[in-house]
Design a protein around this motif. Structure first.
Motif, PDB file in Angstrom:
ATOM      1  N   GLU A   1       1.867  -6.464 -10.492  1.00  0.00           N
ATOM      2  CA  GLU A   1       2.073  -7.903 -10.320  1.00  0.00           C
ATOM      3  C   GLU A   1       2.003  -8.299  -8.850  1.00  0.00           C
ATOM      4  N   GLN A   2       2.658  -7.506  -7.997  1.00  0.00           N
ATOM      5  CA  GLN A   2       2.666  -7.825  -6.575  1.00  0.00           C
ATOM      6  C   GLN A   2       1.273  -7.670  -5.973  1.00  0.00           C
ATOM      7  N   ALA A   3       0.549  -6.661  -6.386  1.00  0.00           N
ATOM      8  CA  ALA A   3      -0.822  -6.471  -5.901  1.00  0.00           C
ATOM      9  C   ALA A   3      -1.707  -7.648  -6.302  1.00  0.00           C
ATOM     10  N   LEU A   4      -1.508  -8.146  -7.506  1.00  0.00           N
ATOM     11  CA  LEU A   4      -2.275  -9.304  -7.963  1.00  0.00           C
ATOM     12  C   LEU A   4      -1.939 -10.527  -7.116  1.00  0.00           C
ATOM     13  N   GLN A   5      -0.655 -10.720  -6.815  1.00  0.00           N
ATOM     14  CA  GLN A   5      -0.214 -11.842  -5.975  1.00  0.00           C
ATOM     15  C   GLN A   5      -0.842 -11.774  -4.580  1.00  0.00           C
ATOM     16  N   LEU A   6      -0.942 -10.549  -4.043  1.00  0.00           N
ATOM     17  CA  LEU A   6      -1.469 -10.367  -2.691  1.00  0.00           C
ATOM     18  C   LEU A   6      -2.985 -10.162  -2.674  1.00  0.00           C
ATOM     19  N   GLU A   7      -3.606 -10.373  -3.840  1.00  0.00           N
ATOM     20  CA  GLU A   7      -5.056 -10.305  -3.997  1.00  0.00           C
ATOM     21  C   GLU A   7      -5.637  -8.915  -3.714  1.00  0.00           C
ATOM     22  N   TYR A   8      -4.995  -7.920  -4.315  1.00  0.00           N
ATOM     23  CA  TYR A   8      -5.493  -6.548  -4.283  1.00  0.00           C
ATOM     24  C   TYR A   8      -5.726  -6.098  -5.723  1.00  0.00           C
ATOM     25  N   PRO A   9      -6.804  -6.575  -6.360  1.00  0.00           N
ATOM     26  CA  PRO A   9      -7.037  -6.274  -7.771  1.00  0.00           C
ATOM     27  C   PRO A   9      -7.222  -4.790  -8.071  1.00  0.00           C
ATOM     28  N   GLU A  10      -7.735  -4.020  -7.105  1.00  0.00           N
ATOM     29  CA  GLU A  10      -7.947  -2.590  -7.344  1.00  0.00           C
ATOM     30  C   GLU A  10      -6.611  -1.876  -7.531  1.00  0.00           C
ATOM     31  N   ILE A  11      -5.643  -2.213  -6.687  1.00  0.00           N
ATOM     32  CA  ILE A  11      -4.309  -1.613  -6.798  1.00  0.00           C
ATOM     33  C   ILE A  11      -3.658  -2.049  -8.104  1.00  0.00           C
ATOM     34  N   SER A  12      -3.780  -3.326  -8.415  1.00  0.00           N
ATOM     35  CA  SER A  12      -3.199  -3.851  -9.649  1.00  0.00           C
ATOM     36  C   SER A  12      -3.776  -3.136 -10.872  1.00  0.00           C
ATOM     37  N   SER A  13      -5.078  -3.010 -10.908  1.00  0.00           N
ATOM     38  CA  SER A  13      -5.737  -2.360 -12.036  1.00  0.00           C
ATOM     39  C   SER A  13      -5.314  -0.902 -12.166  1.00  0.00           C
ATOM     40  N   ASP A  14      -5.235  -0.199 -11.046  1.00  0.00           N
ATOM     41  CA  ASP A  14      -4.856   1.214 -11.084  1.00  0.00           C
ATOM     42  C   ASP A  14      -3.416   1.382 -11.564  1.00  0.00           C
ATOM     43  N   CYS A  15      -2.514   0.528 -11.090  1.00  0.00           N
ATOM     44  CA  CYS A  15      -1.110   0.599 -11.539  1.00  0.00           C
ATOM     45  C   CYS A  15      -1.011   0.340 -13.041  1.00  0.00           C
ATOM     46  N   LEU A  16      -1.777  -0.621 -13.525  1.00  0.00           N
ATOM     47  CA  LEU A  16      -1.758  -0.915 -14.963  1.00  0.00           C
ATOM     48  C   LEU A  16      -2.323   0.261 -15.761  1.00  0.00           C
ATOM     49  N   GLN A  17      -3.374   0.887 -15.259  1.00  0.00           N
ATOM     50  CA  GLN A  17      -3.933   2.051 -15.951  1.00  0.00           C
ATOM     51  C   GLN A  17      -2.915   3.177 -16.027  1.00  0.00           C
ATOM     52  N   MET A  18      -2.194   3.409 -14.934  1.00  0.00           N
ATOM     53  CA  MET A  18      -1.159   4.453 -14.945  1.00  0.00           C
ATOM     54  C   MET A  18      -0.061   4.095 -15.945  1.00  0.00           C
ATOM     55  N   TYR A  19       0.301   2.812 -16.003  1.00  0.00           N
ATOM     56  CA  TYR A  19       1.338   2.370 -16.942  1.00  0.00           C
ATOM     57  C   TYR A  19       0.887   2.592 -18.387  1.00  0.00           C
ATOM     58  N   PHE A  20      -0.317   2.154 -18.699  1.00  0.00           N
ATOM     59  CA  PHE A  20      -0.788   2.230 -20.079  1.00  0.00           C
ATOM     60  C   PHE A  20      -1.109   3.653 -20.531  1.00  0.00           C
TER      61      PHE A  20
ATOM     62  N   CYS B   1      -0.346  -9.469 -16.883  1.00  0.00           N
ATOM     63  CA  CYS B   1      -0.974  -9.137 -15.607  1.00  0.00           C
ATOM     64  C   CYS B   1      -2.428  -8.710 -15.834  1.00  0.00           C
ATOM     65  N   GLN B   2      -2.646  -7.909 -16.855  1.00  0.00           N
ATOM     66  CA  GLN B   2      -4.000  -7.461 -17.186  1.00  0.00           C
ATOM     67  C   GLN B   2      -4.885  -8.655 -17.535  1.00  0.00           C
ATOM     68  N   GLY B   3      -4.333  -9.587 -18.288  1.00  0.00           N
ATOM     69  CA  GLY B   3      -5.091 -10.787 -18.636  1.00  0.00           C
ATOM     70  C   GLY B   3      -5.438 -11.619 -17.416  1.00  0.00           C
TER      71      GLY B   3
ATOM     72  N   LYS C   1       0.822  -1.208   0.000  1.00  0.00           N
ATOM     73  CA  LYS C   1       0.000   0.000   0.000  1.00  0.00           C
ATOM     74  C   LYS C   1       0.859   1.261   0.000  1.00  0.00           C
ATOM     75  N   LYS C   2       1.963   1.240   0.732  1.00  0.00           N
ATOM     76  CA  LYS C   2       2.861   2.393   0.758  1.00  0.00           C
ATOM     77  C   LYS C   2       3.498   2.590  -0.625  1.00  0.00           C
ATOM     78  N   THR C   3       3.903   1.498  -1.248  1.00  0.00           N
ATOM     79  CA  THR C   3       4.458   1.564  -2.602  1.00  0.00           C
ATOM     80  C   THR C   3       3.450   2.176  -3.564  1.00  0.00           C
ATOM     81  N   TYR C   4       2.235   1.694  -3.483  1.00  0.00           N
ATOM     82  CA  TYR C   4       1.169   2.189  -4.348  1.00  0.00           C
ATOM     83  C   TYR C   4       0.955   3.694  -4.138  1.00  0.00           C
ATOM     84  N   GLU C   5       0.931   4.133  -2.898  1.00  0.00           N
ATOM     85  CA  GLU C   5       0.744   5.555  -2.612  1.00  0.00           C
ATOM     86  C   GLU C   5       1.902   6.397  -3.153  1.00  0.00           C
ATOM     87  N   LEU C   6       3.132   5.881  -3.028  1.00  0.00           N
ATOM     88  CA  LEU C   6       4.293   6.598  -3.578  1.00  0.00           C
ATOM     89  C   LEU C   6       4.189   6.729  -5.095  1.00  0.00           C
TER      90      LEU C   6
END
Length: 109
Positions: free
Chosen positions: A54-73, A89-91, A22-27
C-alpha cells in the motif's frame, strides 16, 4: 523483526521517505527468502506485505507494490481485512490510467 519493519514503514508513511520504503522492502524480501539481515529465525506478520504494498503504491513505486503482493499471495493467510486490502491494492495497481490504456492493454492493440 516486526517492530523494525513497522518502524521503517512508519517513517516511509509519515515523511514520504522513499529510502525508508526501500529499506522496508529489502527487509521483507530478505526475510521472505530466509536471509534476514537481523535473524533468520525471526518471522513477521503477513500483514506487513500488504502495508508495504500500500505504501509503495502511495509513493508511486508499482514494482515494489507488485512484488510485496506476490509474496503475500504465495502464502496461505486467513481471511482478514488484510486479504481484502491486498486485493484492493492489486486492483488499484492494475487499474488503467485512461481509456486509451484500457483499449491497448486488454484488446491487444
Amino acid at each position: 523483526m516486526d517492530l523494525v519493519i513497522r518502524q521503517q514503514l512508519s517513517a516511509a508513511q509519515n515523511h514520504q521517505d522513499i529510502q525508508a520504503l526501500k529499506k522496508t522492502y529489502e527487509l521483507i524480501k530478505s526475510a521472505n527468502q530466509g536471509k534476514s539481515a537481523l535473524d533468520s529465525s525471526e518471522s513477521f506478520s503477513s500483514d506487513l506485505y500488504v502495508l508495504c504494498a500500500e505504501q509503495a503504491l502511495q509513493l508511486e513505486y508499482p514494482e515494489i507494490s507488485s512484488d510485496c503482493l506476490q509474496m503475500y499471495f504465495k502464502g496461505r493467510h486467513p481471511v482478514t481485512q488484510f486479504m481484502g486490502r491486498a486485493y484492493l491494492c492489486q486492483g488499484q495497481l492494475y487499474t488503467p490510467l485512461s481509456t486509451d490504456n484500457l483499449v491497448r492493454k486488454y484488446c491487444g492493440f
